[in-house]
Design an enzyme around this catalytic site. Structure first.
Site, PDB file in Angstrom:
ATOM      1  N   GLN B 112       0.837  -0.997   0.187  1.00  0.00           N
ATOM      2  CA  GLN B 112       0.017  -0.248  -0.279  1.00  0.00           C
ATOM      3  C   GLN B 112       0.464   1.165  -0.081  1.00  0.00           C
ATOM      4  OE1 GLN B 112      -3.146  -0.599   2.480  1.00  0.00           O
ATOM      5  NE2 GLN B 112      -5.036  -1.141   1.086  1.00  0.00           N
ATOM      6  N   MET B 483     -26.435  14.478 -21.084  1.00  0.00           N
ATOM      7  CA  MET B 483     -25.796  15.496 -21.787  1.00  0.00           C
ATOM      8  C   MET B 483     -24.818  14.659 -23.113  1.00  0.00           C
ATOM      9  SD  MET B 483     -24.914  18.276 -21.681  1.00  0.00           S
ATOM     10  CE  MET B 483     -25.201  19.258 -20.533  1.00  0.00           C
TER      11      MET B 483
END
Lengths: 178, 579
Positions: B112, B483
């Protein structure tokens, strides 16, 4: 390159001496689409600050916008624009040139004319150090090409503003005369 | 007092007056989560780190105070990059804290690990990698200072685990709280240059066709009252950009509404024909200017912004003024008064008449058919607007619903309109509404969302339900990425590529119920108001209404991308505008 002078401007940028500052400056140029022509970084006499001398290609973006965006970086403390006629600009070059016994004398002669120095000598090549204005380095580089450049490294320009020509006292004296 | 780095971090946030933070714990940030148990700061546990970032943004925009988000390293840090970029584009002050692997592990591709400061450098105003526990209070102080002063923006503090973990001797620090910040390269200019202000006042008095172009900076600087004073003193009409909506009340007769790609005819055309743009906290965004070379060709420009880099970036101003827009407007008002105030203004009767004529001839048009065949999205928004208190906070995602909300809502108060303007982040709506409601629990908060947007971040309704944050969501469900569909219809010869979403999959009402919310579905115009009223009466959990609206409806007016604002396309029912 030498006759296209106006497209290059020198910025002397005082930055805080902190990790990642060069990345911030270089990253800003990359993401805003500004081109860097050359760049030199070194600590100043005050260990809290470093000075980055950037030669900017102002055809890529207006110089004003480059300066303003740079100044937005939190670690940038001061930006000075150094116009070519208001600054002392120098650059250092190390160049290794072929110097066979037959041509070595000519190379050494040119080094002397340019006030360079030979810093290393090999059996068929020499390494020359030359400091000076960038166009002087350009000229020397051009001349050396005929002998064969083996390797070449330039530092990029460093610069400081030119000093006042007149001493303050002299100026006041001339004022009285007038 | 000796503390560990984790305690020092939380205590520093308390010193900054933080009341709420949004976040999600994980390995590298674990030691900072432990002292939260003993802190008065309310922590809201999100379901995805992107949600934490947008909540912090919503909180900041609703309250004017910085929003705070805290997540762990690696994937958590990358998940919050989108909100950072969103906040950077819209100048929203947020402080993001990320965990990092221990300093000794940095650079080893540890579990990580990611180069968080490297990744976020281009999307933050500044960021810090803290390497010593002793530096934590200083860095927190600097971070809040940078985020909230000058042009506001997001900052990030990356905190390696070894300097916060009490089991590690590197985490020990002696507590202190710095009295001031020492940032030699950061001194924002807040006072405008007096000579420039006088020059601006002179231009204002002389202009025959002036327009005040007010942007998001008005809200950031809390300049609404000063702007109203300036407009009323000079009689100059005001357009408010997408980011500036509510910065000048829509109910004021001088308000012309929103300019830009989907702005109304009068707002767009008044800028095009004006001889002076008084630009206040706006940045000549391409969605406002259209083709820059054809934008407001006859206008001189006064440009006031706290960010000097905005002056001359797009349009060269005749009078550039760097400063806090509220302070500059106050000085401008004084300067105009000195020149004679209202009486010194040029004769603008013809211009005012022209504006009124444009408004009369080219209003926004929408019609809800009586036969109940379709439900128009504009009708939903108008009904919602009329059925909610004036100070309701409206939050939107990005797309058609966002434009309709901005066009049809009536914003009479600052900080009542929160949206993603610069980055255009779909999925912004739900989490930002949660953040806004946390910051303003006294206000009604409605998210007006699209079905596409809703699906991107809907999981934060679980956060809202479990934390008892009763936001309300109106999904204008047209079963499309509307859109995009509109552009494919108008500019890609009706070739619809990958824009269909289905109205029923997912079942929004059931999904809402599954997340602990109240869910409704509305198909007809008759059901709109009763369902909104039902939603308004629920205050103990979030509500979601799935409005099934006409998928063919398009946003008008429209200036095609890259086109000149002179080529504005009106609703087909209006015929062509012309001038």
């Amino acid at each position: 390159m030498a006759d296209a002078k106006p497209v290059h401007h020198t910025l002397s940028v005082l930055v805080e001496n902190k990790a990642g500052v060069l990345t911030r400056v270089a990253g800003l140029f990359a993401r805003r689409g500004f081109n860097i022509y050359s760049l030199a970084v070194a600590p100043t006499d005050d260990e809290r600050f470093s000075r980055i001398t950037i030669v900017v290609d102002v055809e890529s973006a207006p110089l004003e916008q480059v300066q303003k965006q740079l100044f937005k970086l939190i670690n940038v403390v001061k930006i000075t624009e150094l116009a070519p006629d208001e600054a002392v600009e120098r650059e250092l070059m190390l160049v290794t040139v072929s110097a066979e016994p037959g041509t070595r004398g000519q190379v050494i002669e040119l080094v002397q004319v340019f006030e360079g120095s030979i810093v290393d000598v090999g059996h068929d090549a020499v390494t020359v150090m030359l400091a000076g204005a960038s166009d002087k380095l350009d000229d020397f580089e051009e001349l050396m090409r005929a002998y064969g450049i083996v390797e070449l490294q330039r530092t990029g320009r460093v610069a400081l503003p030119k000093l006042e020509r007149q001493a303050p006292r002299l100026r006041s004296v001339s004022g009285k005369v007038g | 007092m000796e503390l560990n780095g984790g305690q020092a971090l939380i205590k520093s946030l308390e010193m900054e007056g933080v009341e709420v933070m949004f976040g999600l714990p994980g390995g590298a940030i674990l030691p900072v989560y432990d002292p939260i148990i003993d802190s008065p700061i309310r922590h809201i546990l999100v379901r995805h780190e992107q949600g934490a970032g947008h909540m912090a943004e919503g909180y900041a925009q609703a309250t004017g105070r910085p929003g705070v988000a805290m997540v762990t390293s690696g994937p958590a840090a990358t998940n919050i990059v989108t909100p950072l970029c969103d906040a950077y584009m819209d100048s929203v002050p947020i402080v993001v804290i990320t965990g990092q692997v221990g300093t000794a592990a940095i650079g080893t591709d540890a579990f990580q690990e990611c180069d968080t400061t490297g990744i976020t450098m281009p999307v933050t105003k500044h960021n810090w990698l803290v390497t010593e526990a002793q530096d934590i209070p200083r860095v927190v102080r600097e971070a809040f200072h940078v985020a909230t002063t000058g042009r506001p923006g997001p900052v990030l503090i990356d905190v390696p685990k070894d300097i916060t973990d009490p089991k590690n001797p590197r985490s020990a620090m002696e507590w202190y709280w710095p009295e001031s910040v020492d940032l030699p390269g950061y001194k924002p200019t807040v006072r405008g240059h007096p000579r420039m202000i006088r020059e601006a006042a002179r231009l204002i008095c002389q202009a025959e066709r002036p327009i005040i172009y007010a942007g998001g900076g008005i809200l950031k600087a809390n300049a609404t009252a000063s702007l109203v004073e300036l407009a009323e003193l000079t009689g100059i009409h005001v357009v408010t950009t997408l980011m500036g909506r509510g910065g000048f009340p829509d109910g004021n007769p001088l308000c012309l509404g929103m300019p830009g790609m989907h702005g109304n005819y009068t707002a767009v055309t008044s800028m095009q024909r004006s001889d002076l743009l008084v630009t206040l906290g706006a940045r000549f965004d391409d969605r406002v200017t259209g083709k820059v070379s054809a934008f407001a060709p006859d206008a001189k420009v006064i440009h006031v912004d706290i960010d000097p880099a905005e002056l001359g970036k797009v349009r060269r101003p005749d009078v550039p003024i760097v400063g806090d827009v509220r302070l500059v407007i106050e000085e401008l008002v004084k300067a105009v008064r000195e020149l004679g105030g209202r009486g010194a203004q040029a004769d603008r009767a013809a211009w005012d008449a022209q504006l009124a004529d444009w408004q009369r001839r080219h209003p926004l048009v929408d019609e809800q058919p009586d036969d109940g065949s379709v439900l128009k999205p504009q009708f939903v928004i108008e009904t919602l607007r009329d059925a909610t208190p004036d100070d309701t906070i409206v939050v939107s995602g990005v797309g058609q619903h966002q434009m309709w909300a901005s066009q049809y809502w009536r914003f009479d108060n600052p900080r009542t309109w929160i949206n993603s303007g610069g980055l255009g982040t779909m999925g912004f709506g739900v989490p930002a509404a949660v953040g806004a409601k946390v910051g303003r629990p006294d206000r009604m908060v409605w998210a007006i969302d699209g079905d596409g947007c809703f699906q991107m971040t809907a999981q934060e309704l679980v956060t809202a339900a479990s934390e008892r944050i009763p936001i309300k969501v109106a999904i204008l469900n047209n079963a499309y990425l509307g859109m995009v569909r509109q552009w494919q219809e108008l500019f890609y010869e009706e070739r619809y590529s990958e824009v269909y979403l289905s109205p029923d999959l997912p079942n929004y009402a059931m999904w809402a119920e599954a997340m602990g919310c109240e869910g409704f579905r509305v198909d007809t115009a008759d059901d709109v108001l009763p369902t909104i009223e039902k939603a308004n009466s629920i205050d103990d959990r979030p509500v979601v209404i799935d409005f099934r609206v006409d998928y063919k409806e398009k946003v008008y007016p429209m200036v095609p991308a890259g086109g000149s604002n002179d080529d504005i396309i009106l609703d087909p029912s209006m015929g062509q505008g012309g001038h």
